[in-house]
Design an enzyme around this catalytic site. Structure first.
Site, PDB file in Angstrom:
ATOM      1  N   GLU B  66       1.167  -1.293   0.090  1.00 37.83           N
ATOM      2  CA  GLU B  66       0.113  -0.022   0.090  1.00 37.83           C
ATOM      3  C   GLU B  66       0.839   1.405  -0.007  1.00 37.83           C
ATOM      4  O   GLU B  66       1.721   1.393   1.072  1.00 37.83           O
ATOM      5  CB  GLU B  66      -0.936  -0.009   1.144  1.00 37.83           C
ATOM      6  CG  GLU B  66      -1.961  -1.674   0.946  1.00 37.83           C
ATOM      7  CD  GLU B  66      -3.191  -1.316   2.705  1.00 37.83           C
ATOM      8  OE1 GLU B  66      -3.340  -1.944   2.067  1.00 37.83           O
ATOM      9  OE2 GLU B  66      -3.123  -0.070   3.358  1.00 37.83           O
ATOM     10  N   ASP B  77      -5.315   9.435   9.663  1.00 36.81           N
ATOM     11  CA  ASP B  77      -3.981   8.635  10.440  1.00 36.81           C
ATOM     12  C   ASP B  77      -3.020   9.029  11.747  1.00 36.81           C
ATOM     13  O   ASP B  77      -3.512  10.791  11.951  1.00 36.81           O
ATOM     14  CB  ASP B  77      -2.769   9.292   9.008  1.00 36.81           C
ATOM     15  CG  ASP B  77      -3.329   8.361   7.503  1.00 36.81           C
ATOM     16  OD1 ASP B  77      -3.394   7.198   8.152  1.00 36.81           O
ATOM     17  OD2 ASP B  77      -3.468   8.430   6.937  1.00 36.81           O
TER      18      ASP B  77
END
Lengths: 443, 270
Positions: B66, B77
């Protein structure tokens, strides 16, 4: 135009093309009808809070249930008689509503044109319109059983309002604020701490509102179960733009009734400053259906309209997705939010509420911009003319009204939303004057 | 090597779309192990070292890589990925740089490639152009954390027309009903988020992970990839139902930032 049509019945989302020409000659019958019939509550937006193509919920899947819970709570309570009674109680007894609609006779005479009325949101408890929303949201938080509230703040006004209402309701409160803004608004930081809030500086990036929003969101995601995110402007994912609009719409609802009472007709223009756009949508909401009333949002042109020197999102930006919603935004070619600037800490945000984007595209509202220098001029002029020191944010709206008024007839009416008082800005302006960066205009 | 499946038929619609990602995870599982899915922010720690670490991950046995498309507002995040994103942005990384770099390295990687990023850079690139260029660069899938089901129809359709999967993300508070809605459109694998919150700030995995996996197992016929908070194999010991793939993000970035190679990180999992 022979009547004051309400173009959109309750429960119907407005849409389609709307005329933007000004002027409103009203019949006595229409006047009477309008006075007798209070404006309908804000029409609900379409699916998931879309305003035309704008708004939506661009959020990670795991915060969707939390937003859905909030949306359901809001739908359940926004017209609930007990909820409304409690809201009314605090707006009246705690914040001092309704706020006056004040005719600036001296300023009007000086400009020699349209009558300038101020909607005195600066007279709210804590000195700004922000408390209308924080009271409403914290009452929702109580009904959801949350113990903590978390919020971001730019100029500190929303943070102060959140800290105050959290203290009032006995809830724990954490405020995220850009480190740069904390420096610019030291006294607001002290106020928040006095009222028991923890103020956490956002240290990344430009260290202003955008970073504060990111960090507040991140902290909320870490403990969404117990925490209510109290969003201060008409931005963010659904249902926030709808909630903030709903609680701020008291501004326009009062102003509309007040101007009808004072003048027997609707104003020609409603003018408000736009950062995220909460005070503007609050003023506009109940005038949207009044097609003859020009709605004008005023954005900060800062040092000028070059990239990085302003935060005039609707004037200079284009559609994009940021902070969970689709709207106009200021960004670079790669889609990164742009660096923005304004003299006013409450306006330097690279996005704008989705309903404003829709109103712009429809042509129902117009958006103009005003520079730091013009806003400062208005700051001094109102202080001298009327003994009212406006917030630098609100000074943007006033500066634009001062440009419009001389070109309009003496019968014309402008309502300016004086969204906050300028006491918080006095130290900053005094420093600029002392440093010779600005000279107060002579009247 | 899966190049046989993704030849240069960039502009052709596959007659019976075969998800390379699904096939790749299944192959790892057939070999008796979970598929290894490292996450690496593009252009981190430097432009050149990023490509070196990509090679290292590929050599080290990554099944899927990824690649994080940096964005300054990474709302899902935590601090580690955000800091890597900001450094990558300072290094001048753009979506175009990533896609051009991958095109120049087409067929270089044994691993399948997934781009993970926030919606606005993709939107500004132009979704049609993005689908075409991603296909030309050999990208097999996208993960867009801020694009839930209600908003993803256009992107999903444009990607699907190029045989690219838009990966569904579900978490501990995603209901069975909601998972079923995703299951109706999902392809590739399903990214199961282990914790309610942001990446890289937790020690270990919360106790409700097996329940989340069980709900997802019931709702989806696709392989399940577990991510958020995974550092080492022993965390998965004792799970009644092992995930089909494991995603490492923050832990890998920390490992690289401490001066280690990406390849060495994978060694513990082999």
């Amino acid at each position: 135009m022979s009547t004051i049509p309400r173009m959109f019945p309750a429960g119907v989302t407005y849409g389609g093309t709307l005329p933007t020409d000004g002027g409103c000659a009203c019949t006595a019958a229409a006047r009477a009808a309008s006075l007798a019939t209070p404006p309908a509550p804000p029409a609900p937006p379409a699916r998931d809070g879309l305003f035309g193509p704008y708004g939506g919920q661009y959020v990670p899947e795991h915060i969707k249930p939390v937003l859905d819970e909030l949306a359901a709570t809001f739908e359940r309570y926004h017209s609930d008689p007990d909820f409304l009674a409690e809201l009314e109680y605090y707006l009246t007894r705690y914040s001092g509503r309704q706020t006056p609609l004040f005719l600036c006779a001296n300023l009007t005479a000086r400009l020699g044109g349209a009558k300038i009325y101020l909607k005195r949101e600066d007279l709210n408890h804590l000195g700004a319109h922000k408390v209308n929303n924080t009271i409403g949201q914290i009452l929702l938080a109580k009904r959801m059983g949350k113990k903590k509230v978390i919020a971001e703040t730019g100029a500190g006004q929303h943070g102060v309002a959140t800290a105050a209402t959290a203290a009032l309701m006995g809830m724990q409160c954490t405020i995220h604020m850009g480190a740069e803004d904390m420096e610019r608004q030291k006294l607001n930081v002290f106020r928040m701490r006095m009222m028991g809030a923890e103020v956490v500086p956002a240290m990344s990036g430009q260290r202003t509102l955008k970073e504060a929003v990111d960090e507040a969101l991140a902290a909320w995601l870490g403990d969404a179960e117990n925490t209510f995110y109290l969003l201060g402007s008409a931005v963010g994912p659904h249902p926030y733009p709808r909630i903030v609009r709903h609680f701020q719409s008291v501004i326009g609802r009062e102003a509309r009734a007040q101007v009808l009472e004072a003048e027997g007709r609707l104003p020609d223009c409603c003018v408000a400053c736009v950062g995220g756009g909460s005070n503007a949508i609050g003023l506009f909401a109940d005038f949207i259906a009044d097609e003859g009333v020009r709605l004008i949002g005023v954005e900060p042109a800062g040092r000028g309209l070059s990239y990085g020197d302003h935060a005039a999102t609707l004037c200079m930006g284009s559609p994009g997705v940021m902070h969970g919603f689709h709207s106009y935004m200021l960004k670079d070619e790669a889609g990164e939010p742009a660096a923005v600037y304004s003299i006013s800490a409450g306006l330097d945000y690279p996005g704008v509420g989705p309903e404003h984007s829709h109103l712009k595209d429809l042509g129902r509202a117009e958006y103009a911009s005003v520079t730091d220098a013009e806003a400062l001029d208005a700051f001094f002029v109102l202080s001298r003319a009327e003994g009212i020191i406006p917030a630098l944010e609100s000074s943007h709206a006033l500066a634009h009204a001062m440009k419009l008024a001389p070109a309009m007839g003496r019968d014309a009416i402008i309502v300016v939303n004086l969204s906050g008082r300028g006491d918080k800005d006095v130290a900053q302006v005094e420093e600029m004057v002392s440093a010779g960066l600005v000279t107060p205009p002579t009247l | 090597m899966s190049a046989a499946i993704h030849t240069d038929m960039n502009d052709m619609l596959p007659e019976a779309p075969v998800s390379r990602l699904e096939a790749r995870v299944a192959a790892a599982n057939a070999a008796g192990r979970p598929a290894l899915v490292p996450f690496l922010t593009a252009g981190f720690p430097t432009l050149d070292r990023f490509w070196e670490e990509m090679d290292g991950l590929d050599r080290g046995g990554a099944d899927v890589i990824e690649i994080g498309v940096p964005f300054s507002d990474p709302v899902a995040d935590g601090p580690v990925v955000e800091a890597a994103s900001l450094r990558a942005l300072e290094n001048g990384v753009t979506l175009r740089w990533i896609l051009d770099g991958l095109k120049a390295r087409k067929d270089r990687y044994n691993a399948e490639l997934v781009l993970m990023g926030y919606y606005n850079p993709f939107l500004q690139y132009g979704l049609e152009n993005l689908a075409a260029d991603a296909a030309a660069a050999g990208v097999a899938g996208f993960i867009v954390p801020d694009l839930p089901l209600e908003e993803d129809a256009e992107m999903r359709a444009l990607l699907a027309a190029r045989g690219i999967d838009l990966i569904a993300l579900v978490g501990p508070n995603t209901s069975e009903e909601r998972m079923a809605e995703y299951a109706a459109v999902a392809s590739g694998y399903v990214y199961v988020v282990s914790v309610l919150g942001i990446t890289g700030v937790r020690e270990g995995l919360p106790p409700e992970v097996p329940q989340t996996l069980a709900r997802a197992r019931k709702a989806f016929r696709l392989p399940l990839a577990l991510g958020f908070g995974i550092k080492e194999p022993k965390q998965l010991e004792g799970f009644p139902d092992r995930p089909d793939a494991v995603v490492f993000g923050s832990a890998l970035l920390r490992h690289i930032d401490a001066g280690n190679s990406a390849e060495s990180f994978l060694a513990a999992w082999k």
